[in-house]
Scaffold this motif. Structure first.
Motif, PDB file in Angstrom:
ATOM      1  N   GLY A   1     -88.269 -13.104  26.825  1.00 54.46           N
ATOM      2  CA  GLY A   1     -89.048 -13.977  27.730  1.00 54.46           C
ATOM      3  C   GLY A   1     -87.919 -15.384  27.319  1.00 54.46           C
ATOM      4  N   LYS A   2     -86.753 -15.128  26.740  1.00 53.63           N
ATOM      5  CA  LYS A   2     -86.053 -16.305  26.518  1.00 53.63           C
ATOM      6  C   LYS A   2     -84.939 -16.864  27.355  1.00 53.63           C
ATOM      7  CE  LYS A   2     -86.038 -15.519  21.420  1.00 53.63           C
ATOM      8  NZ  LYS A   2     -85.246 -14.835  20.380  1.00 53.63           N
ATOM      9  N   LEU A   3     -84.692 -16.185  28.615  1.00 50.23           N
ATOM     10  CA  LEU A   3     -83.694 -16.669  29.506  1.00 50.23           C
ATOM     11  C   LEU A   3     -84.239 -17.902  30.207  1.00 50.23           C
ATOM     12  CD1 LEU A   3     -81.744 -13.241  30.508  1.00 50.23           C
ATOM     13  CD2 LEU A   3     -81.228 -14.915  28.701  1.00 50.23           C
ATOM     14  N   PRO A   4     -83.560 -18.867  30.261  1.00 43.98           N
ATOM     15  CA  PRO A   4     -83.913 -20.039  30.923  1.00 43.98           C
ATOM     16  C   PRO A   4     -83.687 -20.089  32.532  1.00 43.98           C
ATOM     17  CG  PRO A   4     -82.109 -20.701  29.631  1.00 43.98           C
ATOM     18  CD  PRO A   4     -82.488 -19.214  29.209  1.00 43.98           C
ATOM     19  N   LEU A   5     -82.687 -19.143  32.596  1.00 39.23           N
ATOM     20  CA  LEU A   5     -82.164 -19.225  34.025  1.00 39.23           C
ATOM     21  C   LEU A   5     -81.943 -17.774  34.564  1.00 39.23           C
ATOM     22  CD1 LEU A   5     -78.592 -19.307  33.797  1.00 39.23           C
ATOM     23  CD2 LEU A   5     -79.216 -21.608  33.080  1.00 39.23           C
ATOM     24  N   ARG A   6     -81.482 -17.576  35.875  1.00 37.77           N
ATOM     25  CA  ARG A   6     -81.359 -16.050  36.404  1.00 37.77           C
ATOM     26  C   ARG A   6     -79.771 -15.956  36.162  1.00 37.77           C
ATOM     27  NH1 ARG A   6     -86.392 -15.540  38.817  1.00 37.77           N
ATOM     28  NH2 ARG A   6     -87.190 -17.378  39.353  1.00 37.77           N
ATOM     29  N   VAL A   7     -79.557 -14.763  35.369  1.00 33.38           N
ATOM     30  CA  VAL A   7     -78.219 -14.372  35.479  1.00 33.38           C
ATOM     31  C   VAL A   7     -78.152 -12.813  36.109  1.00 33.38           C
ATOM     32  CG1 VAL A   7     -76.484 -13.391  33.671  1.00 33.38           C
ATOM     33  CG2 VAL A   7     -78.264 -15.191  32.958  1.00 33.38           C
ATOM     34  N   TYR A   8     -77.275 -13.233  37.134  1.00 35.03           N
ATOM     35  CA  TYR A   8     -76.900 -11.854  37.644  1.00 35.03           C
ATOM     36  C   TYR A   8     -75.429 -11.498  37.325  1.00 35.03           C
ATOM     37  CZ  TYR A   8     -75.702  -8.969  42.060  1.00 35.03           C
ATOM     38  OH  TYR A   8     -75.774  -7.974  42.840  1.00 35.03           O
ATOM     39  N   ALA A   9     -75.442 -10.296  36.635  1.00 41.61           N
ATOM     40  CA  ALA A   9     -74.558  -9.980  35.613  1.00 41.61           C
ATOM     41  C   ALA A   9     -73.502  -8.931  36.583  1.00 41.61           C
ATOM     42  CB  ALA A   9     -74.773  -9.343  34.650  1.00 41.61           C
ATOM     43  N   MET A  10     -72.294  -8.938  36.547  1.00 42.64           N
ATOM     44  CA  MET A  10     -71.339  -8.110  37.017  1.00 42.64           C
ATOM     45  C   MET A  10     -70.820  -7.356  35.447  1.00 42.64           C
ATOM     46  SD  MET A  10     -69.086 -10.372  39.405  1.00 42.64           S
ATOM     47  CE  MET A  10     -69.895 -11.680  40.250  1.00 42.64           C
TER      48      MET A  10
END
Ligand code: ZN
Length: 573
Positions: free
Chosen positions: A283-292
């Motif tokens: 639960g540490k990601l402060p934003l949404r990461v859409y990874a390629m």
């Protein structure tokens, strides 16, 4: 709460921004990622602002927005929203700001941004001498083993526009290896000690898809282009786990401060993916990461084996392939010679056959394919291959395959891009950074199909806008400004560079919101502020649609909210 986590409001923001510009650099503490995000609360919060642009066609402009459980509960007039929110709702008066849907950078590199935040930044230096000065006062975080690392130089910004050489570095650094990546990430400037450790001599052949620039007698000058950079990377000590974590923490924090609620990471290595996966679980990601997924290195085998991943804030369902280099270093693959270097047409980094094999493998595994293509030849190959492979896998429209940069294109390829249902992932600030020399590279004819945003739109393509940070700063306001004006910060050229290709304020904002959402299969949840959608939004001191574009660069981000959580706030309460 969030203020503490993200390091102190406006003061924190100013500090970090200064360090990105390369003046003073703080060494970030060795840590294990951002502090855990609080859970979205069931309590309702009502945000009231001078103006809220929802991009919801039914209610485009409202004054209040209620948030509950991380979602938008209601939008409307203050009275309407207060009534919907109930008596015990918390009310936040934001004052004279414009709230817009969460801004997403559709093409950035978190690891590169983080590395730039902790190594020597050479952005904005005027000369080689100034670059050397910065290197001489490098912070300890800029070292890997005894290697000194930096990034961001651009000889086009200097009086002397010739590539720098190893000799420039050797005088100051005779025994310590130095490696400095160019602003576009497509060339390395190294010294003699670095060449020695990598075993690069006059007898070393250029690797496929790469160039070792040479001077008299075939001696390497110290500039390595595209695939030749791998010769250095092979001998470079790896960042320690603590360095790696500190870099990513810095990048995430910085992204939230510049108003990003999401980032499409254009080619993530497996090590970074594993770390972000763990942080997402915690639960540490402060934003949404859409990874390629990085489709260029051996990591791709693991990604192919595992298939797409859908976490809470981290999604991995795309692959990034890189087909050619950049225009600045003349690595972009053109059909005809460079106008300013006869006999040279740039490089394809993968053979068309190898590229097609990788595209088909990833498509068959359910991945969206995103390909870096800058030169017109690379774009032709991408469209040939994507069209064939998408048909074979039945993903013509549904696959939403993307062309990253789509920078210099033949008119017929622009038409094919839109018709094929492909997405144009373009970076407005690339146009304004490149405009002083881009036409010299490709001449007056080919330039008409370059950075041609309105033509791309007219072909039917969805535009997803980004910055390609750290090549450009991850500054959406700068991106909106460049998109609307096609001018530099002094307002030049007058009227804008090939002004017919400018975007309106509305189109530009859509590119960083609904366009980005569509390009990541998230349009049902994000990109607009309407009931039921994710409560991702940003408060700006400027209205990006109606205010004069000249007000954008000096404006500020006041608040960044992701899933109803305030991840950055530039004011005290
Ligand atoms: Zn990129």
């Amino acid at each position: 709460m969030t203020l503490r986590r993200l390091g102190g409001g406006l003061l924190g923001a100013v500090l970090i921004l200064t360090s990105l510009a390369g003046c003073t650099r703080r060494v970030p503490p060795v840590d294990d990622g951002p502090a855990p995000m609080p859970e979205p609360t069931a309590a309702t919060t009502v945000y009231v602002a001078q103006r809220i642009r929802t991009l919801d066609p039914a209610k485009p402009l409202v004054e209040a927005l209620a948030v509950k459980d991380g979602k938008v509960l209601a939008t409307g007039t203050k009275d309407e929203v207060l009534a919907a929110a109930g008596n015990d709702a918390r009310v936040v008066e934001l004052g004279s700001v414009t709230v817009v849907p969460g801004l997403t950078d559709s093409h950035g590199h978190l690891a590169g941004l983080g590395q730039g935040l902790v190594t020597v930044g050479l952005q904005g230096v005027d000369s080689k001498a100034e670059a050397l000065e910065r290197l001489s006062s490098a912070p300890s975080s800029a070292f890997r083993g005894d290697w000194l690392l930096g990034q961001g130089w651009d000889q086009n910004d200097w009086q002397d526009k010739a590539f720098p050489t190893r000799a420039d570095l050797d005088a100051r650094f005779p025994t310590r290896p130095v490696a400095l990546s160019r602003v576009d990430g497509h060339a390395l400037w190294v010294n003699g000690e670095a060449l020695r450790r990598a075993g690069i001599t006059r007898d070393t052949k250029d690797p496929a898809g790469g160039r070792i620039l040479r001077g008299e007698g075939g001696e390497p000058t110290g500039i390595l282009v595209d695939n030749a950079m791998a010769l250095i990377e092979a001998v470079l000590p790896r960042a320690t786990d603590a360095q790696h974590a500190a870099q990513l923490t810095a990048a995430l924090k910085h992204s939230a401060q510049v108003g990003l609620t999401g980032v499409h990471d254009a080619g993530m290595d497996l090590r970074t993916f594993r770390l972000l996966q763990r942080w997402d679980k915690e639960g540490k990601l402060p934003l949404r990461v859409y990874a390629m997924a990085d489709g260029q290195t051996g990591d791709r085998e693991t990604y192919l084996k595992e298939g797409p991943h859908e976490g809470r804030m981290l999604t991995m369902r795309a692959v990034k392939l890189t087909l050619d280099g950049a225009l600045g270093s003349r690595g972009a693959a053109l059909h005809q010679d460079y106008s300013d270097e006869p006999g040279h047409r740039g490089l394809l980094l993968l053979t068309p056959e190898e590229y097609e094999a990788r595209v088909r493998a990833f498509m068959a595994r359910g991945f969206q394919v995103c390909t870096h293509a800058i030169g017109d030849r690379a774009n032709t190959v991408v469209l040939d291959v994507l069209s064939r492979a998408a048909e074979a896998t039945g993903t013509q429209q549904s696959g939403r395959h993307r062309v990253e940069h789509a920078q210099v294109m033949r008119p017929e390829d622009i038409d094919r891009l839109g018709r094929g249902g492909f997405i144009a992932s373009v970076q407005p600030t690339h146009a304004t950074s490149d405009m002083p020399w881009a036409e010299a590279r490709v001449g007056p004819e080919r330039i008409r199909g370059a950075y041609a945003w309105q033509r791309l739109k007219a072909s039917g393509a969805v535009l997803a806008l980004g910055s390609d940070f750290p090549v450009e700063r991850p500054d959406v306001l700068a991106g909106l400004y460049a998109a609307r004006t096609r001018q530099d910060l002094r307002g030049l050229p007058e009227g804008g560079w090939y002004a017919g290709q400018r975007l309106s304020g509305q189109e530009a904002l859509e590119g960083f919101t609904v366009g980005a959402a569509h390009a990541s299969f998230a349009e049902a949840r994000r990109g607009r502020l309407q009931p039921g959608m994710d409560a991702d939004f940003v408060a700006l001191t400027v209205d990006p649609v109606d205010a004069p574009a000249s007000e954008l660069p000096g404006a500020q981000v006041r608040l960044t909210v992701v899933a109803g959580i305030e991840v950055f706030r530039a004011f005290q309460r």
